[in-house]
Design an enzyme around this catalytic site. Structure first.
Site, PDB file in Angstrom:
ATOM      1  N   GLN A  29       0.802  -1.050   0.076  1.00  0.00           N
ATOM      2  CA  GLN A  29       0.010   0.163  -0.129  1.00  0.00           C
ATOM      3  C   GLN A  29       1.038   1.475  -0.115  1.00  0.00           C
ATOM      4  O   GLN A  29       1.695   1.432   1.033  1.00  0.00           O
ATOM      5  CB  GLN A  29      -0.651  -0.075   1.286  1.00  0.00           C
ATOM      6  CG  GLN A  29      -1.942  -0.964   1.070  1.00  0.00           C
ATOM      7  CD  GLN A  29      -2.707  -1.098   2.454  1.00  0.00           C
ATOM      8  OE1 GLN A  29      -2.359  -0.850   3.482  1.00  0.00           O
ATOM      9  NE2 GLN A  29      -4.112  -1.604   2.368  1.00  0.00           N
ATOM     10  N   SER A  30       0.651   2.316  -0.875  1.00  0.00           N
ATOM     11  CA  SER A  30       1.705   3.213  -1.230  1.00  0.00           C
ATOM     12  C   SER A  30       1.809   4.219  -0.235  1.00  0.00           C
ATOM     13  O   SER A  30       2.752   4.956   0.323  1.00  0.00           O
ATOM     14  CB  SER A  30       1.679   3.827  -2.580  1.00  0.00           C
ATOM     15  OG  SER A  30       1.756   2.616  -3.499  1.00  0.00           O
ATOM     16  N   THR A  31       0.612   4.765   0.154  1.00  0.00           N
ATOM     17  CA  THR A  31       0.348   6.062   0.845  1.00  0.00           C
ATOM     18  C   THR A  31      -0.695   5.608   2.028  1.00  0.00           C
ATOM     19  O   THR A  31      -1.572   4.758   1.969  1.00  0.00           O
ATOM     20  CB  THR A  31      -0.011   7.219   0.151  1.00  0.00           C
ATOM     21  OG1 THR A  31      -1.324   7.043  -0.471  1.00  0.00           O
ATOM     22  CG2 THR A  31       0.898   7.531  -1.128  1.00  0.00           C
ATOM     23  N   GLN A  34      -4.309   6.045   0.915  1.00  0.00           N
ATOM     24  CA  GLN A  34      -4.858   4.884   0.378  1.00  0.00           C
ATOM     25  C   GLN A  34      -5.411   4.064   1.250  1.00  0.00           C
ATOM     26  O   GLN A  34      -6.587   3.169   0.923  1.00  0.00           O
ATOM     27  CB  GLN A  34      -3.681   4.027  -0.335  1.00  0.00           C
ATOM     28  CG  GLN A  34      -4.245   2.768  -1.181  1.00  0.00           C
ATOM     29  CD  GLN A  34      -3.067   2.142  -1.928  1.00  0.00           C
ATOM     30  OE1 GLN A  34      -2.264   1.621  -1.137  1.00  0.00           O
ATOM     31  NE2 GLN A  34      -3.220   1.904  -3.267  1.00  0.00           N
TER      32      GLN A  34
END
Length: 720
Positions: A29-31, A34
């Site tokens: 999960q990038s951020t 998100q």
């Protein structure tokens, strides 16, 4: 109803041996945003944990790895999944690696195949939503490799589609990018000049000063000396779009001068990423600036311009020429060589470099063409000569060319100074206006506050006082600028300048005119100076190629090392034989040679009498009139192995000045007469004469140089 995961079906490849190890669940999960907007991956994470626990793993043996977010719970780990598995956890302690799409566990195919190999060696299994795979089995290993290849191909196709769309949008001139200082983007997407007049004034002033000064560092010094700052619009953060004033720096000015947007050119693809130069820890590194032919998109006359396209091209050419490269002229540098960077070799047509050596604490420049020595290991340079003869000729021709236009040039320079002063006055008025606006805004904010609310009023009072203090400091600086700057020229002053301009040579040699100023003037009118030494003689052919294409050629004289190199050496020896045959001594011959125009090898007005004696000795000429040698006092006459210095010099075929130098070094033993004129008498037997003759044959500097492996102490011990 609870769904059954594929690895929970009968015939699963998970046994008790795997259950005794850790179960690692991998997500990406990038951020953190998100996590808020896209909850599906988070829900699937919890579902995977439940499946692992339900399959037989204890909760304390389930490890969740979130690659980008870091710790999101007691069992999460903040590192890249593959690095965490290999370096810290160790696959020997892992029985199951579980994820949504296992082929994306690593960011590159190399890591994916390395993970498969390590799992096969350690006995761990891989699992995703499609099934359980044992890398030790050939079929599962083949399937895992195929899934990794398909994942890479999918990622490539996605990137290719995004790149094509981005490029097509750029070709239409619609792709938005970060704008440089001096531009803003309107809500409609249109690019416009910065509405702040002071920002525009500073940008135009930078380009004007670069056109006048010609160097990036010169522009930087000008901005610093006049306390000029650059207006920058913030691109991110809560104050996005706010104007900030920052002090100039070299990199910002270099980027500004190279940016084609200031010439109204919409350009895309000026920089590309070179993977060989990219630092893995810094994704934005590795960018390489391409030439104009390598740009993806270049559309002229799209953006509002500060300069014209020809001016931008001239700036690019000037910046390239200022770089210290063999093929470029380079910027004006320190040193007395006036034509440095302009001199070319007439034999190989290469640019000649400048080399300095010190003599009597004075730097003497030489022009040398040593490219073959540097690149190909040649034994000697193509050409080498003292710069004085070339610089003197070029200086003479430049002064002759500038004299007719001296008055016009001087008045134009005065007008340029006035125009620059007017531009600075405009910038100062804008700065004063801005300071007055800030102070007035602080005053109005203070008056609008409630007087009894001292918590707010005290802060507003401080802001008002700071604004007034800054305004006062700016006024004082403006007063100093006004006093130090030149005022408008009166007709009488312009007439005085016209009178002074007639004496262009006096202005050239004035103490106020620096060497850098002279070099700039020469470069303004001269494109190239071609130098050709005629053989090894003192004659040098110098050709000046002027800025308009006209050429001026003439032969000049350079100093050489030996008399034998002189082009008139045969005539010189014949004349010495003729004068010696007439019974004229060395001093008389030296006067005759000076009157007839013969000059020494290393420059100067006359050939010395000592040089004439040396030539007469080598040519076996009669000595002319013989003067009686003053006898020594009684009892002090030279013995069998003793010599008068003049006689010893004749015996060794050298000058008496060299003998005095050898005596100072202790190489010759002497005694002195007891009465006037206290002449020196040297002692030298046959063995010592042989040593002195051998010493005479050694090259100059033999005893002053030392090997790089020797220290100063060992060199002194080895000196005889």
């Amino acid at each position: 109803m609870t769904s059954v995961m594929p690895w929970e079906r009968p015939g699963s490849k998970i046994d008790d041996r795997h259950l005794q190890r850790l179960a690692v669940i991998y997500i990406r999960q990038s951020t953190r945003q998100q996590l808020v907007d896209h909850q599906e991956s988070t829900r699937l994470q919890y579902a995977l944990v439940d499946r692992a626990v339900g399959f037989g793993w204890q909760m304390d043996r389930v490890l969740v790895i979130d690659e980008d977010l870091g710790k999101s719970g007691s069992s999460a780990v903040a590192r890249t999944g593959f690095q965490r598995l290999v370096t810290e956890i160790g696959l020997d302690h892992v029985g199951l690696v579980l994820g949504i799409e296992m082929s994306r566990l690593a960011r590159s195919g190399r890591d994916w195949y390395q993970l498969i190999e390590l799992c096969a060696l350690s006995g761990a299994v891989l699992a995703d939503t499609d099934g359980v795979y044992d890398p030790a089995e050939y079929n599962d290993r083949l399937l895992l490799g195929l899934k990794g290849t398909m994942s890479e191909a999918e990622l490539h196709l996605i990137k290719q589609r995004m790149w094509s769309g981005r490029l097509n949008k750029a070709r239409r001139g619609e792709l938005a990018f970060a704008l440089p200082s001096g531009y803003v983007r309107r809500p409609s997407g249109e690019v416009a000049l910065d509405p702040d007049e002071q920002v525009q004034t500073v940008i135009r002033l930078i380009f004007a000063q670069f056109e006048r000064l010609g160097t990036l560092h010169g522009v930087l010094r000008y901005l610093v000396e006049n306390d000029i700052q650059l207006g920058i619009r913030l691109r991110e953060g809560p104050d996005k779009g706010t104007l900030e004033w920052r002090r100039p720096n070299r990199m910002t000015l270099q980027t500004l001068l190279h940016n084609p947007a200031y010439a109204g050119i919409y350009a895309y693809g000026r920089r590309r990423v070179d993977p060989r130069r990219q630092d893995p820890a810094r994704p934005s590194t590795g960018r390489v600036v391409r030439s104009r032919d390598g740009w993806h998109v270049m559309i002229p006359n799209v953006l509002p311009a500060y300069i014209t396209i020809p001016q931008f091209e001239a700036n690019e050419a000037r910046l390239a020429a200022n770089r210290a490269r063999a093929e470029a002229m380079g910027t004006v540098r320190g040193g007395p060589a006036l034509t440095a960077g302009l001199v070319h070799c007439g034999r190989c047509n290469r640019r000649m470099s400048v080399r300095y050596h010190t003599q009597h604490s004075k730097a003497l420049p030489e022009y040398v063409c040593a490219r073959d020595v540097t690149n190909y290991g040649a034994q000697k340079s193509c050409q080498l000569l003292n710069s004085a003869c070339v610089d003197a000729f070029v200086e003479q021709q430049v002064l002759a060319a500038l004299t007719p236009a001296a008055v016009e040039v001087s008045l134009r320079a005065a007008d340029q100074v006035l125009a620059e002063r007017a531009e600075l006055e405009r910038l100062w008025s804008q700065r004063l206006e801005r300071a007055a606006h800030v102070a007035d805004r602080a005053r109005r904010s203070h008056h609008l506050a409630e007087p009894e609310n001292r918590l707010v009023v005290r802060h507003l009072e401080k802001e008002w006082e700071d604004a007034l203090a800054a305004q006062q400091r700016l006024r004082e600086e403006y007063d100093r600028f006004t006093r130090s700057s030149p005022h408008t020229l009166t007709p009488a002053e312009r007439q005085t300048i016209t009178a002074l301009a007639c004496d262009i040579e006096g202005l050239w040699h004035a103490n106020s005119t620096t060497t850098a100023d002279r070099k700039e003037i020469i470069r303004a009118v001269v494109d190239k100076v071609i130098v050709t030494v005629l053989g090894t003689s003192e004659q040098v052919k110098v050709t000046i190629i002027w800025a308009g294409g006209t050429t001026t050629a003439q032969e000049v004289t350079r100093p050489v090392q030996r008399l034998e190199q002189l082009s008139y050496y045969p005539q010189l020896t014949d004349r010495i034989r003729e004068l010696a045959g007439q019974g004229i001594g060395a001093t008389g011959i030296a006067h005759r040679l000076e009157a007839e125009g013969f000059r020494p090898a290393k420059g100067g007005k006359r050939i010395s009498a000592a040089t004439v004696r040396d030539l007469m000795r080598r040519l076996a000429c009669p000595a002319g009139r013989v003067h009686r040698h003053r006898p020594a006092p009684p009892g002090e006459e030279p013995g069998p192995d003793e010599w008068w210095l003049k006689h010893l010099a004749a015996e060794l075929e050298m000058t008496t000045s060299t003998l005095y130098a050898w005596i100072d070094r202790g190489w010759i033993t002497t005694r002195r007469e007891s009465c006037w004129p206290h002449r020196l008498i040297a002692r030298a037997d046959q063995r010592e004469l042989a040593e002195l003759r051998e010493r005479r044959t050694r090259p100059p500097g033999w005893y002053s140089r030392r090997s790089w492996t020797e220290t100063a102490d060992t060199a002194e011990q080895q000196t005889p």
